[in-house]
Design an enzyme around this catalytic site. Structure first.
Site, mmCIF file in Angstrom:
data_model
loop_
_atom_site.group_PDB
_atom_site.id
_atom_site.type_symbol
_atom_site.label_atom_id
_atom_site.label_comp_id
_atom_site.label_asym_id
_atom_site.label_seq_id
_atom_site.Cartn_x
_atom_site.Cartn_y
_atom_site.Cartn_z
ATOM 1 N N ARG A 125 62.226 53.221 37.247
ATOM 2 C CA ARG A 125 63.075 52.434 38.147
ATOM 3 C C ARG A 125 64.430 52.157 37.485
ATOM 4 N NH1 ARG A 125 63.860 51.179 43.412
ATOM 5 N NH2 ARG A 125 63.840 48.955 43.915
ATOM 6 N N THR A 412 63.775 56.863 50.464
ATOM 7 C CA THR A 412 63.216 57.573 49.330
ATOM 8 C C THR A 412 62.707 58.945 49.764
ATOM 9 O OG1 THR A 412 61.112 56.529 49.811
ATOM 10 C CG2 THR A 412 62.421 55.491 48.141
ATOM 11 N N THR A 430 63.823 58.004 44.569
ATOM 12 C CA THR A 430 64.792 57.395 45.476
ATOM 13 C C THR A 430 66.201 57.323 44.905
ATOM 14 O OG1 THR A 430 65.253 55.361 46.717
ATOM 15 C CG2 THR A 430 64.240 55.093 44.573
ATOM 16 N N GLU A 432 67.844 55.098 47.025
ATOM 17 C CA GLU A 432 67.849 53.874 47.839
ATOM 18 C C GLU A 432 68.288 54.139 49.262
ATOM 19 O OE1 GLU A 432 69.497 50.906 49.225
ATOM 20 O OE2 GLU A 432 67.538 49.965 49.218
ATOM 21 N N GLU A 450 70.769 51.261 44.103
ATOM 22 C CA GLU A 450 69.489 50.565 43.923
ATOM 23 C C GLU A 450 69.629 49.059 43.718
ATOM 24 O OE1 GLU A 450 66.190 51.617 44.976
ATOM 25 O OE2 GLU A 450 67.168 53.292 43.995
ATOM 26 N N ASP A 453 68.563 46.454 46.195
ATOM 27 C CA ASP A 453 67.155 46.072 46.373
ATOM 28 C C ASP A 453 66.875 44.681 45.800
ATOM 29 O OD1 ASP A 453 66.298 48.209 47.802
ATOM 30 O OD2 ASP A 453 65.110 49.115 46.218
ATOM 31 N N SER A 477 60.572 46.893 44.263
ATOM 32 C CA SER A 477 60.454 48.076 45.109
ATOM 33 C C SER A 477 59.219 47.956 45.988
ATOM 34 C CB SER A 477 60.339 49.328 44.236
ATOM 35 O OG SER A 477 60.028 50.470 45.011
ATOM 36 N N GLY A 499 60.635 55.145 52.913
ATOM 37 C CA GLY A 499 60.782 54.224 54.034
ATOM 38 C C GLY A 499 61.135 52.806 53.681
ATOM 39 N N GLY A 500 61.622 52.536 52.465
ATOM 40 C CA GLY A 500 61.958 51.166 52.103
ATOM 41 C C GLY A 500 60.739 50.270 52.167
#
Length: 593
Positions: A125, A412, A430, A432, A450, A453, A477, A499-500
């Site tokens: 990440r 993603t 991803t 984002e 990112e 997020d 995430s 898909g978030g």
């Protein structure tokens, strides 16, 4: 050998065949929406492609573009491992699906070692630069910035982790030489590939990418129109970047000319510059974390722990659904009611308790405790929606004064692979939002956004928000790369989706469809999406789920009919070999030999 399924408590540590436009079905009609969706979809709907169930006997790769899946299959044909194939797939996706992932972003990887019977997870990440502060996304008036204003430019860019994750995984589980895994993407970048209908559709809808000179020259015509379907795109800059990384390794990305290019791109944006430094890039490290595993009926399900909320939220949802006979209910309004209520409860806990475990003691064992989840299930009425759930009081949590926060999460891509030895990879990756920060480097790749997020608000009612911005922190995430094992500890399924925050209901839906409704993986991934993120109940436009609307509204659900653009990739192991499903909402395939 006994399976190793530890549970973290807290703390740190596309063209196999040409993709013809004729395969693209007419875009599904946008049903009349009762209200606007909670947040814009990470990537717009661009219709559906009719898919057939993938079959293979020895190994299989499933990815969001046929060219990427073919690259993975070719690596498997050469005797490569599941990780080898995933690396080749990711680097090709950087080219053919640039809106979703790439080396300018981050990823989570869940690995199954068949010989050792063990699950491992790697956290690649992105991290916030050391200069980042909690008020990063507040405007001069002290209020949160508009999402698009925060995203476009350098302010939103986190230190990328994907490439170091790929290298770390290769060092542990790779079989073929590192340069061989980069070769398919290098060749594709040099020879070119054709713009697909989906990429063209997304470029036409995009409003900000063309404002970046390098991206405009690459993706758009001189008049500002997106390059049409079938146009050959070549990316010699990315090929050169990959050649350097093939020769030197990931260190070439985190120091030297490529790193200098990243920092210059981030800090040089004219209206919304960021503050990433070369020291931030050099300091980046991949974190190995303990997998989060839990039981669902006879199945064992394992996924990624914090800073991802995916595995915990899915385990909570399944724990609620386990109190019901979902097989008897079958697909329909009754099952969707229970599924949506389970989602409300999971998202309520997620908003309060989930963040980077290096900055917060996350009560993981308490959140997935069976008795705790069953106590939460008692809050669900079979006859009426609870509307909005409140966070629970899980065991093993330390005293904390925190405020809940939803946060904004976006898009993603997902990769599922099983190799000839039975090893498997589920990797969700991803940049984002669609096309990330809309910044393209001279090195040939887009940079992530990112950091959006994180919660834009650092506190609420005087209480800090767990997922607030802090230096060196990883944003929360919802990515949920998932492995499923049968009652005998044998690998059964490899699943995940983009898909978030909707990733959580997308993957949970697929698991229920596979395990309770006994759908094959293609039918399971294509089945209508639905659920609640502790707000309205969302059901997918243009699908049979619209027929459930009246029955759910009768139970008090505030129903919104919306596009739900998942990109689920699922592989299921059978006595005869492997069955694979690639989400018809995107261009992917599941292929093998």
């Amino acid at each position: 050998m006994a399976m190793s399924f530890p549970v973290i408590l807290n703390g740190r540590g596309r063209k196999a065949l040409p993709l013809l436009a004729a395969l693209m079905l007419a875009a599904l009609p946008a049903a009349a929406q009762t209200q606007a969706p909670l947040a814009p979809a990470p990537e717009a709907a661009t219709g559906r492609i009719a898919k057939t169930l993938g079959t293979a006997q020895r190994y299989m790769a499933a990815a969001a573009n046929p060219l990427a899946a073919a690259a993975g299959r070719d690596i498997l044909r050469k005797g490569g491992s599941a990780v080898d194939a995933a690396i080749a797939i990711q680097l090709v996706l950087n080219l053919v699906e640039p809106q979703s992932s790439g080396i300018g972003g981050g990823a989570f990887l869940v690995h199954w070692d068949e010989a050792r019977k063990s699950v491992s997870t790697l956290d690649g990440r992105e991290t916030a630069p050391q200069a980042a502060r909690p008020n990063r996304f507040l405007g001069p008036d002290g209020k949160p910035m508009k999402f698009v204003d925060a995203v476009v430019g350098g302010r939103s860019v986190g230190v990328p982790g994907t490439l170091k994750l790929l290298e770390a995984a290769h060092q542990r589980w790779g079989k073929l030489p590192w340069p061989e895994l980069l070769a398919p993407a290098i060749k594709l970048a040099e020879d070119g590939f054709t713009i697909s209908p989906r990429l063209n559709g997304l470029l036409n809808l995009e409003k900000n990418l063309g404002k970046d000179p390098l991206a405009a020259a690459y993706f758009y015509e001189p008049d500002g129109q997106a390059k049409p379907v079938g146009t050959v795109l070549r990316n010699p800059a990315f090929a050169a970047t990959l050649r350097t990384i093939a020769a030197v390794g990931a260190d070439a990305f985190y120091a030297g000319p490529i790193a200098e290019d990243i920092v210059a791109t981030v800090t040089g944006h004219k209206t919304n510059p960021g503050d990433m430094t070369l020291a931030d890039l050099k300091a980046y490290e991949v974190e190995e974390r303990e997998p989060v595993c839990g039981q669902y009926r006879v199945w064992r399900i394992c996924g990624m722990g914090p800073p991802s909320s995916g595995a915990i939220a899915i385990q909570q949802m399944l724990g609620v659904l386990e109190t019901r006979d979902m097989a008897r209910m079958g697909p329909g309004a009754e099952g969707a009611h229970w599924f949506s209520e389970a989602g409300r409860l999971a998202f309520a806990d997620r908003g309060l308790y989930l963040a980077d475990p290096a900055f917060l003691s996350v009560p993981i064992s308490g959140l997935i405790d069976t008795d705790y989840i069953r106590s939460r299930a008692l809050l669900v009425s079979p006859d009426k929606s609870m509307g909005t759930a409140k966070p629970g009081d899980p065991p093993n949590k330390r005293a904390m004064l925190l405020a809940p926060s939803d946060g904004i999460e976006h898009g993603t891509s997902h990769i599922s692979v099983v190799d000839a030895n039975g090893d498997a990879v589920a990797m969700t990756t991803t940049i984002e939002d669609g096309f990330g920060s809309r910044l393209m480097t001279k090195s040939g790749f887009l940079l992530n956004n990112e950091l959006t997020d994180f919660s834009f608000l650092p506190e609420e009612d005087g209480k800090p928000i767990a997922n607030r911005v802090e230096p060196g922190k990883r944003p929360r995430s919802s990515m949920a790369p998932t492995l499923v094992f049968d009652a005998f500890g044998r690998l059964y399924a490899v699943v995940g989706s983009p898909g978030g925050s909707q990733i959580i209901p997308y993957v949970a839906k697929t698991l229920v469809a596979l395990l309770d409704w006994k759908l094959d993986p293609q039918r399971a991934v294509d089945f209508p999406n639905f659920g609640s993120r502790n707000g309205p109940t969302e059901i997918e436009a243009g699908t049979e789920a619209e027929g459930w609307k009246a029955a759910m509204e009768a139970k008090g659900h505030q129903v919104r009919v919306v596009d739900l653009t998942s990109g689920i990739q699922a592989i299921v192991k059978t006595p005869e070999g492997y069955l694979g499903g690639a989400d018809g909402r995107r261009e992917g395939v599941a292929i093998g030999d």
